[in-house]
Design a protein around this motif. Structure first.
Motif, mmCIF file in Angstrom:
data_model
loop_
_atom_site.group_PDB
_atom_site.id
_atom_site.type_symbol
_atom_site.label_atom_id
_atom_site.label_comp_id
_atom_site.label_asym_id
_atom_site.label_seq_id
_atom_site.Cartn_x
_atom_site.Cartn_y
_atom_site.Cartn_z
ATOM 1 N N ALA A 15 41.101 44.792 59.041
ATOM 2 C CA ALA A 15 42.419 45.437 59.033
ATOM 3 C C ALA A 15 42.972 45.520 60.459
ATOM 4 C CB ALA A 15 42.316 46.825 58.403
ATOM 5 N N SER A 77 41.980 41.824 52.528
ATOM 6 C CA SER A 77 42.643 42.573 53.593
ATOM 7 C C SER A 77 44.080 42.092 53.762
ATOM 8 C CB SER A 77 41.856 42.414 54.897
ATOM 9 O OG SER A 77 42.458 43.144 55.925
ATOM 10 N N GLY A 82 40.776 45.984 49.619
ATOM 11 C CA GLY A 82 39.511 46.034 50.354
ATOM 12 C C GLY A 82 38.337 46.006 49.406
#
Ligand code: PRT
Length: 106
Positions: A15, A77, A82
């Motif tokens: 991220a 991502s 996730g």
């Protein structure tokens, strides 16, 4: 056993790579290239996983699956998802299969 938190730690790192300078890392470069480039890597790693499984070398297989997992985590991502989203889906299925087993037993 390896701590499964590695998936969450890696997801946090990925991220942080979103929007980072593409020259700063492999992941930042891949994300900068966009969805089609990420999907190409996922496809390549899936094929390499199949070939590794066929050649019978377990270490090779583990390494190719790690490449595949890594690139699917990059994909998740990139899409604002996730590992926990996938784990939740697997947990949901485990619940479903538990219900099915009970029904099957009558
Ligand atoms: N787990 C991984 C990981 N697994 C695989 N790879 C990379 O994925 C690529 C695999 O592609 P290939 O085997 O096709 O090799 P390649 O020829 O170099 O790839 P291409 O140039 O053809 O795309 C390699 O460059 C590997 O280094 C990874 N790159 C990074 N990570 C982790 O991701 C995090 C962020 O990494 P950076 O973005 O590099 O800082 C770090 O914690 C790393 O440990």
């Amino acid at each position: 056993m390896v701590n499964p938190d590695i998936l969450n730690r890696l997801a946090e790192t990925l991220a942080a790579r979103q929007g980072a300078d593409p020259a700063s890392s492999y992941t930042a470069s891949l994300m900068h290239k966009g969805l089609d480039a990420i999907l190409k890597k996922v496809g390549e790693e899936a094929v390499e996983t199949v070939l590794a499984a066929k050649d019978g070398d377990k270490l090779h297989l583990v390494r190719e699956v790690a490449d595949l997992w890594f690139h699917t985590l990059v994909l998740l991502s990139h899409q604002g998802l996730g590992p926990n989203d996938v784990l939740a889906e697997l947990a949901r299925r485990e619940g479903i299969s538990g219900i099915d087993e009970k029904n099957a037993r009558g």
